[in-house]
Design a protein around this motif. Structure first.
Motif, PDB file in Angstrom:
ATOM      1  N   THR A  24       5.767  -2.317  16.407  1.00 45.41           N
ATOM      2  CA  THR A  24       5.975  -0.972  16.879  1.00 45.41           C
ATOM      3  C   THR A  24       7.895  -1.681  16.635  1.00 45.41           C
ATOM      4  OG1 THR A  24       4.184  -0.073  17.519  1.00 45.41           O
ATOM      5  CG2 THR A  24       6.313   0.860  17.274  1.00 45.41           C
ATOM      6  N   SER A  50       0.089  -5.769  10.279  1.00 51.12           N
ATOM      7  CA  SER A  50      -0.039  -4.634  10.517  1.00 51.12           C
ATOM      8  C   SER A  50       1.199  -3.932  10.687  1.00 51.12           C
ATOM      9  CB  SER A  50      -0.837  -4.370  12.108  1.00 51.12           C
ATOM     10  OG  SER A  50      -1.297  -4.562  12.384  1.00 51.12           O
ATOM     11  N   SER A  54       2.452  -0.911   8.611  1.00 49.95           N
ATOM     12  CA  SER A  54       3.472   0.340   9.562  1.00 49.95           C
ATOM     13  C   SER A  54       4.171   0.622   8.359  1.00 49.95           C
ATOM     14  CB  SER A  54       3.949  -0.482  10.213  1.00 49.95           C
ATOM     15  OG  SER A  54       4.687  -1.563  10.510  1.00 49.95           O
ATOM     16  N   SER A 236       3.021   4.715  12.885  1.00 50.32           N
ATOM     17  CA  SER A 236       2.054   3.146  11.669  1.00 50.32           C
ATOM     18  C   SER A 236       1.511   4.055  10.627  1.00 50.32           C
ATOM     19  CB  SER A 236       1.175   2.536  12.716  1.00 50.32           C
ATOM     20  OG  SER A 236       0.571   3.660  13.346  1.00 50.32           O
TER      21      SER A 236
END
Length: 266
Positions: A24, A50, A54, A236
């Motif tokens: 993030t 990831s 995302s 995400s």
């Protein structure tokens, strides 16, 4: 001879613990820098993909060219074209994606000469196109993370606001010190970023004080902390940054503040 790399800052976002907000932070800091007019490349260096997912590329395993492809090419001395495999996200950042193939690289690098600096070869090729390159590291201190540290100017360490992860920082800081001594003398710690902070509790304050007490003399601790937020947890799944998902929210304000601190750090 002038070093082209001086114009581009490479920041590895690393912590061997998972679930601390690395991905993030990489995405939102990158997009925050792009919103300030910087040219930014995000490198997904985690086999789970990831960061790739995302940003809306929800099937990383179907991508033809990823970080694994590029690293294999460099090992074979078949240098990639600078734009190869790079995806352009509509919020102004570029992405070199990752998928499960990266986990095979970890094993195959064991027998490679200069195995710690394969990624450095790639970053050297593309750095003149960018102001910032952010690398989202895998939650381990394996060979891919060492590669990221070997080509970075600095390491940004997200830490969950809890007691145990803070203790785990010692191992990471030792690894950073070893990479600095043996492979990459210019490596510095950009700073420690507290994430998932619940400002309503005294606990967060205690953790913050502990962090400052333990590391404050030797390592910069960012003034901005990232609050815990349901809105942030949703992003995400939707493939956009917090800036688009919740532009007026407290997490957006925190990432804007962090972006300012990173820019001020040069």
């Amino acid at each position: 001879m002038s070093d082209m790399r001086n114009e581009c800052k490479v920041i590895a976002i690393a912590n061997q613990k998972g679930g601390v907000g690395k991905t993030t932070t990489t995405g939102n800091l990158g997009i925050g820098l792009a919103k300030q007019g910087k040219k930014v490349l995000l490198i997904d260096a985690d086999a789970q993909g990831s960061l790739t997912a995302s940003l809306g590329y929800t099937e990383p395993d179907k991508l033809e060219v990823t970080l694994a492809t590029i690293m294999n090419q460099i090992v074979s001395e078949d240098f990639p074209k600078p734009s190869e495999g790079i995806l352009h996200h509509d919020e102004g950042v570029d992405l070199l994606p990752a998928n499960i193939e990266l986990s095979g690289i970890e094993v195959s690098l064991v027998n490679v000469i200069s195995r710690e600096t394969v990624l450095r070869g790639y970053v050297g090729c593309v750095s003149k196109e960018y102001d910032y390159i952010l690398i989202d590291c895998t939650p381990s201190l394996g060979m891919i993370t060492i590669n990221a540290l070997a080509c970075a100017d600095s390491v940004l360490i997200p830490v969950q606001a809890a007691y145990l992860p803070i203790k785990g920082l010692e191992q990471l800081i030792r690894t950073i010190g070893r990479v600095k001594r043996q492979i990459n003398p210019k490596l510095e710690i950009e700073g420690i970023l507290m994430t998932m902070v619940d400002s309503r509790t005294n606990y967060a304050k205690d953790i913050s004080n502990l962090l400052i007490e333990t590391y404050g003399n030797s390592v910069r601790i960012f003034e901005n902390t990232i609050p815990i937020s349901v809105r942030a947890a949703e992003i995400s799944a939707v493939g956009i940054s917090i800036y688009k998902h919740d532009p007026k929210g407290k997490v957006t304000a925190a990432y804007e503040g962090l972006t300012g601190e990173v820019l001020a750090n040069g």
